[in-house]
Design a protein around this motif. Sequence first.
Motif, PDB file in Angstrom:
ATOM      1  N   GLN A  97       0.691  -1.280  -0.021  1.00 53.87           N
ATOM      2  CA  GLN A  97      -0.123  -0.040   0.086  1.00 53.87           C
ATOM      3  C   GLN A  97       0.737   1.123  -0.096  1.00 53.87           C
ATOM      4  O   GLN A  97       0.469   2.404  -0.618  1.00 53.87           O
ATOM      5  N   GLU A  98       2.016   1.189   0.729  1.00 55.50           N
ATOM      6  CA  GLU A  98       2.944   2.263   0.744  1.00 55.50           C
ATOM      7  C   GLU A  98       3.519   2.632  -0.559  1.00 55.50           C
ATOM      8  O   GLU A  98       3.491   3.915  -1.097  1.00 55.50           O
ATOM      9  N   LEU A  99       3.832   1.324  -1.338  1.00 50.03           N
ATOM     10  CA  LEU A  99       4.459   1.622  -2.759  1.00 50.03           C
ATOM     11  C   LEU A  99       3.386   2.034  -3.634  1.00 50.03           C
ATOM     12  O   LEU A  99       3.734   2.941  -4.486  1.00 50.03           O
ATOM     13  N   GLU A 100       2.254   1.870  -3.392  1.00 52.85           N
ATOM     14  CA  GLU A 100       1.217   2.139  -4.234  1.00 52.85           C
ATOM     15  C   GLU A 100       0.779   3.771  -4.381  1.00 52.85           C
ATOM     16  O   GLU A 100       0.735   4.386  -5.294  1.00 52.85           O
ATOM     17  N   CYS A 101       1.025   4.016  -2.995  1.00 52.14           N
ATOM     18  CA  CYS A 101       0.860   5.622  -2.682  1.00 52.14           C
ATOM     19  C   CYS A 101       2.008   6.460  -3.340  1.00 52.14           C
ATOM     20  O   CYS A 101       1.849   7.297  -3.776  1.00 52.14           O
ATOM     21  N   GLU A 102       3.307   5.741  -2.935  1.00 51.27           N
ATOM     22  CA  GLU A 102       4.444   6.600  -3.738  1.00 51.27           C
ATOM     23  C   GLU A 102       4.264   6.571  -5.141  1.00 51.27           C
ATOM     24  O   GLU A 102       4.421   7.676  -5.879  1.00 51.27           O
ATOM     25  N   ILE A 103       3.807   5.342  -5.667  1.00 48.92           N
ATOM     26  CA  ILE A 103       3.549   5.530  -7.122  1.00 48.92           C
ATOM     27  C   ILE A 103       2.691   6.426  -7.537  1.00 48.92           C
ATOM     28  O   ILE A 103       2.907   7.221  -8.802  1.00 48.92           O
ATOM     29  N   ASN A 104       1.242   6.553  -6.866  1.00 48.14           N
ATOM     30  CA  ASN A 104       0.228   7.364  -7.508  1.00 48.14           C
ATOM     31  C   ASN A 104       0.904   9.063  -7.294  1.00 48.14           C
ATOM     32  O   ASN A 104       0.318   9.737  -7.956  1.00 48.14           O
ATOM     33  N   LYS A 105       1.733   9.195  -6.461  1.00 49.56           N
ATOM     34  CA  LYS A 105       2.318  10.692  -6.170  1.00 49.56           C
ATOM     35  C   LYS A 105       3.375  11.035  -7.087  1.00 49.56           C
ATOM     36  O   LYS A 105       3.551  12.093  -7.480  1.00 49.56           O
ATOM     37  N   CYS A 106       3.763  10.200  -8.136  1.00 52.77           N
ATOM     38  CA  CYS A 106       4.821  10.419  -9.193  1.00 52.77           C
ATOM     39  C   CYS A 106       4.182  11.313 -10.055  1.00 52.77           C
ATOM     40  O   CYS A 106       3.120  11.356 -10.490  1.00 52.77           O
ATOM     41  N   GLU A 107       5.077  12.261 -10.417  1.00 55.19           N
ATOM     42  CA  GLU A 107       4.618  13.273 -11.711  1.00 55.19           C
ATOM     43  C   GLU A 107       5.135  12.899 -12.966  1.00 55.19           C
ATOM     44  O   GLU A 107       4.885  13.695 -13.647  1.00 55.19           O
ATOM     45  N   SER A 108       6.256  11.949 -13.119  1.00 57.05           N
ATOM     46  CA  SER A 108       6.623  11.586 -14.255  1.00 57.05           C
ATOM     47  C   SER A 108       6.685  10.018 -14.509  1.00 57.05           C
ATOM     48  O   SER A 108       6.668   9.485 -13.464  1.00 57.05           O
ATOM     49  N   ILE A 109       6.707   9.563 -15.597  1.00 57.18           N
ATOM     50  CA  ILE A 109       6.872   8.122 -15.831  1.00 57.18           C
ATOM     51  C   ILE A 109       8.520   7.717 -15.414  1.00 57.18           C
ATOM     52  O   ILE A 109       8.348   6.668 -14.883  1.00 57.18           O
ATOM     53  N   GLU A 110       9.353   8.531 -15.597  1.00 58.18           N
ATOM     54  CA  GLU A 110      10.856   8.249 -15.205  1.00 58.18           C
ATOM     55  C   GLU A 110      10.568   7.937 -13.572  1.00 58.18           C
ATOM     56  O   GLU A 110      11.271   6.954 -13.281  1.00 58.18           O
ATOM     57  N   GLU A 111       9.782   8.630 -12.859  1.00 57.18           N
ATOM     58  CA  GLU A 111       9.844   8.465 -11.307  1.00 57.18           C
ATOM     59  C   GLU A 111       9.042   7.299 -10.992  1.00 57.18           C
ATOM     60  O   GLU A 111       9.543   6.613 -10.253  1.00 57.18           O
ATOM     61  N   VAL A 112       8.023   6.926 -11.723  1.00 57.77           N
ATOM     62  CA  VAL A 112       7.430   5.570 -11.727  1.00 57.77           C
ATOM     63  C   VAL A 112       8.335   4.591 -11.698  1.00 57.77           C
ATOM     64  O   VAL A 112       8.508   3.630 -10.877  1.00 57.77           O
ATOM     65  N   ILE A 113       9.006   4.638 -12.905  1.00 60.23           N
ATOM     66  CA  ILE A 113       9.904   3.439 -13.209  1.00 60.23           C
ATOM     67  C   ILE A 113      11.123   3.209 -12.383  1.00 60.23           C
ATOM     68  O   ILE A 113      11.797   2.284 -11.882  1.00 60.23           O
ATOM     69  N   ALA A 114      11.495   4.412 -11.578  1.00 61.06           N
ATOM     70  CA  ALA A 114      12.639   4.508 -10.643  1.00 61.06           C
ATOM     71  C   ALA A 114      12.246   3.780  -9.111  1.00 61.06           C
ATOM     72  O   ALA A 114      13.346   3.569  -8.534  1.00 61.06           O
ATOM     73  N   ILE A 115      10.940   3.489  -9.048  1.00 62.54           N
ATOM     74  CA  ILE A 115      10.562   3.149  -7.786  1.00 62.54           C
ATOM     75  C   ILE A 115      10.894   1.552  -7.774  1.00 62.54           C
ATOM     76  O   ILE A 115      10.516   0.764  -8.760  1.00 62.54           O
ATOM     77  N   GLU A 116      11.777   1.056  -6.653  1.00 64.81           N
ATOM     78  CA  GLU A 116      12.222  -0.228  -6.703  1.00 64.81           C
ATOM     79  C   GLU A 116      10.974  -0.872  -5.743  1.00 64.81           C
ATOM     80  O   GLU A 116      10.553  -0.474  -4.736  1.00 64.81           O
ATOM     81  N   ILE A 117      10.519  -1.968  -6.342  1.00 63.01           N
ATOM     82  CA  ILE A 117       9.567  -2.767  -5.531  1.00 63.01           C
ATOM     83  C   ILE A 117      10.271  -3.869  -5.016  1.00 63.01           C
ATOM     84  O   ILE A 117      10.757  -4.806  -5.549  1.00 63.01           O
ATOM     85  N   LYS A 118      10.206  -3.928  -3.606  1.00 62.91           N
ATOM     86  CA  LYS A 118      11.121  -4.911  -3.016  1.00 62.91           C
ATOM     87  C   LYS A 118      10.190  -5.192  -1.601  1.00 62.91           C
ATOM     88  O   LYS A 118       9.911  -4.466  -0.953  1.00 62.91           O
ATOM     89  N   TYR A 119      10.090  -6.552  -1.381  1.00 65.60           N
ATOM     90  CA  TYR A 119       9.428  -6.973  -0.089  1.00 65.60           C
ATOM     91  C   TYR A 119      10.379  -7.750   0.699  1.00 65.60           C
ATOM     92  O   TYR A 119      11.299  -8.578   0.202  1.00 65.60           O
ATOM     93  N   GLU A 120      10.376  -7.700   1.964  1.00 62.20           N
ATOM     94  CA  GLU A 120      11.130  -8.173   3.049  1.00 62.20           C
ATOM     95  C   GLU A 120      10.396  -8.688   4.230  1.00 62.20           C
ATOM     96  O   GLU A 120       9.488  -8.171   4.412  1.00 62.20           O
ATOM     97  N   VAL A 121      10.972  -9.759   4.862  1.00 62.18           N
ATOM     98  CA  VAL A 121      10.154 -10.418   6.219  1.00 62.18           C
ATOM     99  C   VAL A 121      11.370 -10.140   7.196  1.00 62.18           C
ATOM    100  O   VAL A 121      12.277 -10.316   6.827  1.00 62.18           O
ATOM    101  N   ASP A 122      10.844  -9.701   8.227  1.00 63.68           N
ATOM    102  CA  ASP A 122      11.674  -9.741   9.560  1.00 63.68           C
ATOM    103  C   ASP A 122      11.129 -10.408  10.608  1.00 63.68           C
ATOM    104  O   ASP A 122      11.177 -10.194  11.534  1.00 63.68           O
ATOM    105  N   TYR A 123      10.942 -11.734  10.374  1.00 63.02           N
ATOM    106  CA  TYR A 123      10.566 -12.754  11.342  1.00 63.02           C
ATOM    107  C   TYR A 123      11.793 -13.846  11.459  1.00 63.02           C
ATOM    108  O   TYR A 123      12.583 -14.005  10.854  1.00 63.02           O
TER     109      TYR A 123
END
Length: 143
Positions: free
Chosen positions: A117-143
């Motif tokens: 959801q945080e990634l989705e909000c970050e993506i939606n705030k982008c003002e250019s395609i280059e900004e969208v493309i630059a967003i890294e999608i990475k998931y991690e677990v900390d258990y």
Amino acid sequence: EQYTIYAIHKVIPQTLDEVKKIKIERSKILLAEFIESHPITSNCKYEDGRIYTITSEKQQQLASKLLMATMYSQLNIPYDLTWNSRGNECEPYTFEQLFALSRQIDSVVTKLVKKQQELECEINKCESIEEVIAIEIKYEVDY
């Protein structure tokens, strides 16, 4: 603003909104793949722990099992509550054991969904395609 994405044998023009939509869908697909490939270890039944799959399908099945056990219990009807760890056959579990497993799964999945959801909000705030493309999608677990 238009951006061109090259696909096999054709060029597909993309607007900023289309690229955002694609990136958000990609984040959801990657989340599902991450959850599929990252089971949890729980000692809900065995002290040394067992590995449990936490996919959306397994979450729904577990919720259904717990609901059915609750309904049967309220009607004083016996119910064979069973579950299985990854790669093993179903075996008897107590309601408390499966509820503990359900809480552990929920804790992990809730953190991962929050990240998506945080990634989705970050993506939606982008003002250019280059900004969208630059967003890294990475998931991690900390258990």
